[in-house]
Write a protein that holds these residues in place. Structure first.
Motif, PDB file in Angstrom:
ATOM      1  N   ILE A  75       0.858  -1.188   0.000  1.00 63.03           N
ATOM      2  CA  ILE A  75       0.000   0.000   0.000  1.00 63.03           C
ATOM      3  C   ILE A  75       0.895   1.240   0.000  1.00 63.03           C
ATOM      4  O   ILE A  75       1.745   1.399   0.883  1.00 63.03           O
ATOM      5  CB  ILE A  75      -0.919  -0.004   1.235  1.00 63.03           C
ATOM      6  N   VAL A  76       0.706   2.099  -1.000  1.00 62.25           N
ATOM      7  CA  VAL A  76       1.533   3.302  -1.154  1.00 62.25           C
ATOM      8  C   VAL A  76       0.600   4.491  -1.378  1.00 62.25           C
ATOM      9  O   VAL A  76      -0.394   4.383  -2.106  1.00 62.25           O
ATOM     10  CB  VAL A  76       2.488   3.151  -2.367  1.00 62.25           C
ATOM     11  N   SER A  77       0.927   5.601  -0.756  1.00 64.85           N
ATOM     12  CA  SER A  77       0.113   6.792  -0.921  1.00 64.85           C
ATOM     13  C   SER A  77       0.496   7.507  -2.224  1.00 64.85           C
ATOM     14  O   SER A  77       1.674   7.774  -2.482  1.00 64.85           O
ATOM     15  CB  SER A  77       0.336   7.710   0.286  1.00 64.85           C
ATOM     16  N   VAL A  78      -0.506   7.754  -3.065  1.00 66.38           N
ATOM     17  CA  VAL A  78      -0.286   8.448  -4.339  1.00 66.38           C
ATOM     18  C   VAL A  78      -1.134   9.717  -4.309  1.00 66.38           C
ATOM     19  O   VAL A  78      -2.370   9.623  -4.266  1.00 66.38           O
ATOM     20  CB  VAL A  78      -0.740   7.564  -5.533  1.00 66.38           C
ATOM     21  N   ASP A  79      -0.506  10.851  -4.287  1.00 63.00           N
ATOM     22  CA  ASP A  79      -1.226  12.120  -4.180  1.00 63.00           C
ATOM     23  C   ASP A  79      -2.204  12.098  -3.010  1.00 63.00           C
ATOM     24  O   ASP A  79      -3.364  12.498  -3.132  1.00 63.00           O
ATOM     25  CB  ASP A  79      -1.994  12.427  -5.481  1.00 63.00           C
ATOM     26  N   GLY A  80      -1.760  11.532  -1.901  1.00 62.63           N
ATOM     27  CA  GLY A  80      -2.592  11.522  -0.700  1.00 62.63           C
ATOM     28  C   GLY A  80      -3.629  10.416  -0.649  1.00 62.63           C
ATOM     29  O   GLY A  80      -4.352  10.290   0.327  1.00 62.63           O
ATOM     30  N   VAL A  81      -3.701   9.592  -1.679  1.00 59.67           N
ATOM     31  CA  VAL A  81      -4.685   8.497  -1.679  1.00 59.67           C
ATOM     32  C   VAL A  81      -3.931   7.162  -1.687  1.00 59.67           C
ATOM     33  O   VAL A  81      -3.035   6.944  -2.524  1.00 59.67           O
ATOM     34  CB  VAL A  81      -5.606   8.581  -2.914  1.00 59.67           C
ATOM     35  N   LEU A 105       2.092  -7.156   4.454  1.00 56.94           N
ATOM     36  CA  LEU A 105       1.076  -8.051   5.022  1.00 56.94           C
ATOM     37  C   LEU A 105       0.015  -8.400   3.969  1.00 56.94           C
ATOM     38  O   LEU A 105      -0.552  -7.522   3.319  1.00 56.94           O
ATOM     39  CB  LEU A 105       0.404  -7.363   6.217  1.00 56.94           C
ATOM     40  N   HIS A 106      -0.237  -9.688   3.824  1.00 56.96           N
ATOM     41  CA  HIS A 106      -1.280 -10.155   2.906  1.00 56.96           C
ATOM     42  C   HIS A 106      -1.648 -11.591   3.284  1.00 56.96           C
ATOM     43  O   HIS A 106      -1.057 -12.178   4.181  1.00 56.96           O
ATOM     44  CB  HIS A 106      -0.788 -10.090   1.457  1.00 56.96           C
ATOM     45  N   LYS A 107      -2.614 -12.122   2.581  1.00 60.39           N
ATOM     46  CA  LYS A 107      -3.010 -13.520   2.809  1.00 60.39           C
ATOM     47  C   LYS A 107      -3.168 -14.199   1.459  1.00 60.39           C
ATOM     48  O   LYS A 107      -3.332 -13.530   0.427  1.00 60.39           O
ATOM     49  CB  LYS A 107      -4.322 -13.581   3.592  1.00 60.39           C
ATOM     50  N   ASP A 108      -3.134 -15.532   1.453  1.00 54.91           N
ATOM     51  CA  ASP A 108      -3.326 -16.295   0.228  1.00 54.91           C
ATOM     52  C   ASP A 108      -4.371 -17.382   0.455  1.00 54.91           C
ATOM     53  O   ASP A 108      -4.470 -17.933   1.549  1.00 54.91           O
ATOM     54  CB  ASP A 108      -2.009 -16.973  -0.196  1.00 54.91           C
ATOM     55  N   ASN A 109      -5.099 -17.699  -0.612  1.00 58.57           N
ATOM     56  CA  ASN A 109      -6.068 -18.810  -0.580  1.00 58.57           C
ATOM     57  C   ASN A 109      -5.368 -20.152  -0.750  1.00 58.57           C
ATOM     58  O   ASN A 109      -5.840 -21.007  -1.510  1.00 58.57           O
ATOM     59  CB  ASN A 109      -7.067 -18.661  -1.732  1.00 58.57           C
ATOM     60  N   ARG A 169      -7.684  -4.222   9.373  1.00 58.41           N
ATOM     61  CA  ARG A 169      -8.452  -3.276   8.560  1.00 58.41           C
ATOM     62  C   ARG A 169      -8.354  -3.573   7.068  1.00 58.41           C
ATOM     63  O   ARG A 169      -7.751  -2.810   6.302  1.00 58.41           O
ATOM     64  CB  ARG A 169      -7.960  -1.845   8.781  1.00 58.41           C
ATOM     65  N   GLU A 170      -8.967  -4.631   6.655  1.00 62.61           N
ATOM     66  CA  GLU A 170      -9.007  -4.928   5.221  1.00 62.61           C
ATOM     67  C   GLU A 170      -9.853  -3.870   4.513  1.00 62.61           C
ATOM     68  O   GLU A 170     -10.913  -3.482   5.001  1.00 62.61           O
ATOM     69  CB  GLU A 170      -9.608  -6.310   4.994  1.00 62.61           C
ATOM     70  N   ASN A 224      -9.687  -5.938  -3.541  1.00 66.01           N
ATOM     71  CA  ASN A 224     -10.567  -6.008  -2.372  1.00 66.01           C
ATOM     72  C   ASN A 224      -9.883  -6.685  -1.186  1.00 66.01           C
ATOM     73  O   ASN A 224      -9.004  -7.527  -1.367  1.00 66.01           O
ATOM     74  CB  ASN A 224     -11.817  -6.825  -2.706  1.00 66.01           C
ATOM     75  N   CYS A 225     -10.358  -6.335  -0.016  1.00 67.90           N
ATOM     76  CA  CYS A 225      -9.972  -7.060   1.201  1.00 67.90           C
ATOM     77  C   CYS A 225      -8.473  -7.147   1.369  1.00 67.90           C
ATOM     78  O   CYS A 225      -7.918  -8.209   1.661  1.00 67.90           O
ATOM     79  CB  CYS A 225     -10.561  -8.477   1.199  1.00 67.90           C
ATOM     80  N   TRP A 226      -7.781  -6.057   1.160  1.00 68.28           N
ATOM     81  CA  TRP A 226      -6.336  -6.045   1.380  1.00 68.28           C
ATOM     82  C   TRP A 226      -6.068  -5.368   2.727  1.00 68.28           C
ATOM     83  O   TRP A 226      -6.620  -4.307   2.998  1.00 68.28           O
ATOM     84  CB  TRP A 226      -5.630  -5.283   0.248  1.00 68.28           C
ATOM     85  N   PRO A 227      -5.237  -5.969   3.581  1.00 66.83           N
ATOM     86  CA  PRO A 227      -5.008  -5.366   4.903  1.00 66.83           C
ATOM     87  C   PRO A 227      -4.300  -4.025   4.789  1.00 66.83           C
ATOM     88  O   PRO A 227      -3.392  -3.866   3.975  1.00 66.83           O
ATOM     89  CB  PRO A 227      -4.133  -6.394   5.631  1.00 66.83           C
ATOM     90  N   SER A 228      -4.729  -3.084   5.594  1.00 67.94           N
ATOM     91  CA  SER A 228      -4.142  -1.741   5.523  1.00 67.94           C
ATOM     92  C   SER A 228      -3.208  -1.446   6.694  1.00 67.94           C
ATOM     93  O   SER A 228      -2.534  -0.434   6.697  1.00 67.94           O
ATOM     94  CB  SER A 228      -5.246  -0.685   5.449  1.00 67.94           C
ATOM     95  N   VAL A 229      -3.186  -2.311   7.696  1.00 65.59           N
ATOM     96  CA  VAL A 229      -2.311  -2.054   8.846  1.00 65.59           C
ATOM     97  C   VAL A 229      -0.958  -2.722   8.611  1.00 65.59           C
ATOM     98  O   VAL A 229      -0.898  -3.885   8.214  1.00 65.59           O
ATOM     99  CB  VAL A 229      -2.945  -2.595  10.156  1.00 65.59           C
ATOM    100  N   ASP A 230       0.099  -1.987   8.856  1.00 65.81           N
ATOM    101  CA  ASP A 230       1.444  -2.566   8.850  1.00 65.81           C
ATOM    102  C   ASP A 230       1.724  -3.047  10.273  1.00 65.81           C
ATOM    103  O   ASP A 230       1.769  -2.240  11.205  1.00 65.81           O
ATOM    104  CB  ASP A 230       2.471  -1.499   8.437  1.00 65.81           C
ATOM    105  N   PRO A 231       1.882  -4.342  10.480  1.00 69.74           N
ATOM    106  CA  PRO A 231       2.009  -4.852  11.863  1.00 69.74           C
ATOM    107  C   PRO A 231       3.239  -4.322  12.595  1.00 69.74           C
ATOM    108  O   PRO A 231       3.291  -4.393  13.826  1.00 69.74           O
ATOM    109  CB  PRO A 231       2.076  -6.376  11.680  1.00 69.74           C
ATOM    110  N   ASP A 232       4.202  -3.777  11.853  1.00 63.24           N
ATOM    111  CA  ASP A 232       5.366  -3.203  12.529  1.00 63.24           C
ATOM    112  C   ASP A 232       5.094  -1.795  13.015  1.00 63.24           C
ATOM    113  O   ASP A 232       5.850  -1.251  13.824  1.00 63.24           O
ATOM    114  CB  ASP A 232       6.569  -3.182  11.584  1.00 63.24           C
TER     115      ASP A 232
END
Lengths: 330, 330
Positions: free
Chosen positions: A87-93, A180-184, A210-211, A234-242
């Motif tokens: 997750i990277v911020s691009v122009d604040g988004v 951080l991510h998950k796989d099926n 916070r997906e 969709n459903c990608w975690p937004s918290v960096d656990p570190d």
């Protein structure tokens, strides 16, 4: 809604009470039955001894790999921060940003790792490379290495009633991190050179990480972010656990750390969130091979994880206002 | 709350989509690994062939049982309607009613079954008897029969990593029914004489069967209900699957029927709701033996079923007004 919140709090505390807060180390290889016990409990475990006798463990080093792969090209992920699929911020988004991928000769990729290792105390280069094409690359670009390891793991084939969907080789160095991510998938992650550090969170902790749905972008060959219009993930975690999060739910998470050493195999159960760092070995290389087995969608597990996620969405939307402000400053 | 309702609807439809609406028949005995596949999916299955060579299957009949059990007393559940552990209206209020239990000689109990069988076309007697003391009775009152069957099932011992918590003998006739309920056990139900019919509902369908808290009562030796002041039982299903319910959630249930014949073994997974009828065999006896293995509380399954139940409570309370009127007319 408050009652759903209470129910979610109860779920997390019951689950944490009934399940270990660590990843046990178990001598392997396991029998199919022993392995299936871990699978049915969806509990991570590190097996030692599984890779004994593998050519990969005994022979792979800078020189051997260069010899075998001579004349071969591989796909390399290229990012400015060692941050593929993050997750990277691009122009604040905030955007979900994929790496730039380039085909290059294996030897030039190894030259890159070696020169970086020789100069490891310096700041990372502006372009970080990671061979991590997760498309079953052992039978594609790394096919000349395939005879150095089993095409599947007999105990897992037998327990899961099928062979792996993909076997992947991963080669990089300490500059790269997998966000951080998950796989099926049921994942068996085999460490060949160097070390990996995993931070794990159970599939029930989706609300803690916070997906969210993110617009999609990619790095170009200059390390600039190019938005892919109309695409989202969709459903990608937004918290960096570190880093964590000041919200109530992150406070209820129970991240588990595990170090995976050369010759060890991590069973990473389906749908577990994982962030992965790596530490290169003596020759500047961190190398692993993983076996992805299709997960089982039958039984109550998958349906219930989806349900927990659906309930979590409602509770998150209550906190949404603050969240927007915190993460997307304009 | 509406969003929790939608999530619960989604859970039921996803689960039903991904899981069979029938109980398969599989040649047995299974290997421990094959058995654990059913356990991990929490999916019921009927195994044939498991009981081959068991003395119980080859020898048990009216005469043999009387000879072996000569001079022995057993506990017998006595009810007016063949309804042990069921929901009964007492002065317009539904109660959870336990049977009256009496110790009597095995031979007089068998005389009762025989005489009822001889006169099976008549209306049931006002007092219905069922030997169903579920306290590991094979090693207690039926201990003289213990050598006729294995003390545990090797495939299950191995798959579940322990021996059974209890082995129970059940002897009755077509007059008795076990009302819908669930157990915290992995259950292997072995049919010896006669036939049983099960109606099954998955652990996720708690909202469909309207679990409630009921005050507790017992039958006395006259078949009258005596309320046990201050006692209550939690989370007991209130819907009779043969009658159904006009509510929205029963409409989303997917009850599964299965007939268990002589020599067959039903694996009834932990927390599945089951209602059981029986049909007596040639000598007026329906007889079964079941092995109860402790369920596994680790992993996500138990925690998630509790969570689904917690969420269901909220949705049910929305419908509570109507429900009260319908079930407890005053």
């Amino acid at each position: 809604m408050q009652s759903t919140e209470r129910a979610l709090e109860g779920l997390l505390s019951t689950y944490h009470e009934l399940n270990n807060a660590f990843v046990p180390r178990v001598p392997g290889p396991p029998t199919p039955l022993d392995f299936l016990q871990h699978v049915r409990r969806n509990q991570p475990v590190v097996f030692t001894g599984v890779m004994e006798g593998w050519g990969a463990l005994e022979q792979w080093n800078d020189r051997y790999l260069r010899e075998k792969m001579e004349g071969c090209n591989i796909d390399v992920a290229i990012t400015p921060l060692g941050n593929a699929d993050s997750i990277v911020s691009v122009d604040g988004v905030e955007h979900f940003v994929k790496p730039y991928t380039s085909s290059e000769s294996f030897s030039s990729f190894m030259d890159y790792l070696r020169s970086r290792h020789m100069d490891a105390s310096s700041t990372p280069p502006s372009t970080i490379k990671y061979a991590q094409s997760q498309d079953g690359n052992l039978s594609k670009e790394f096919t000349v290495l395939a005879s150095d390891l089993p095409s599947s793991l007999a105990f897992a084939d037998s327990a899961l009633s099928h062979t792996p969907d993909a076997v992947n080789v991963w080669i990089g160095n300490s500059d790269s991190t997998s966000a951080l991510h998950k796989d099926n998938y049921e994942n068996l992650y085999c460490q060949v050179l160097g070390k990996k550090n995993f931070i794990l969170l159970s599939p029930l902790e989706g609300i803690c990480v916070r997906e969210k749905t993110f617009p999609v972008a990619s790095y170009d060959d200059q390390g600039k972010v190019v938005v892919e219009e109309g695409q989202s993930v969709n459903c990608w975690p937004s918290v960096d656990p570190d880093v964590g999060d000041s919200g109530k739910w992150w406070g209820k998470a129970r991240p588990i750390s595990v170090e995976l050493h050369r010759g060890e195999v991590l069973y990473l159960p389906a749908l577990w969130y994982h962030k992965v760092f790596q530490e290169e070995g003596d020759e500047g290389i961190c190398c692993a091979v993983n076996y992805w087995y299709d997960m089982d969608f039958e039984g109550p597990f998958y349906s219930m994880v989806q349900f927990v996620r659906d309930c979590a969405k409602d509770c998150e939307s209550l906190e949404g206002g603050n969240e927007q402000e915190k993460h997307i400053p304009r």
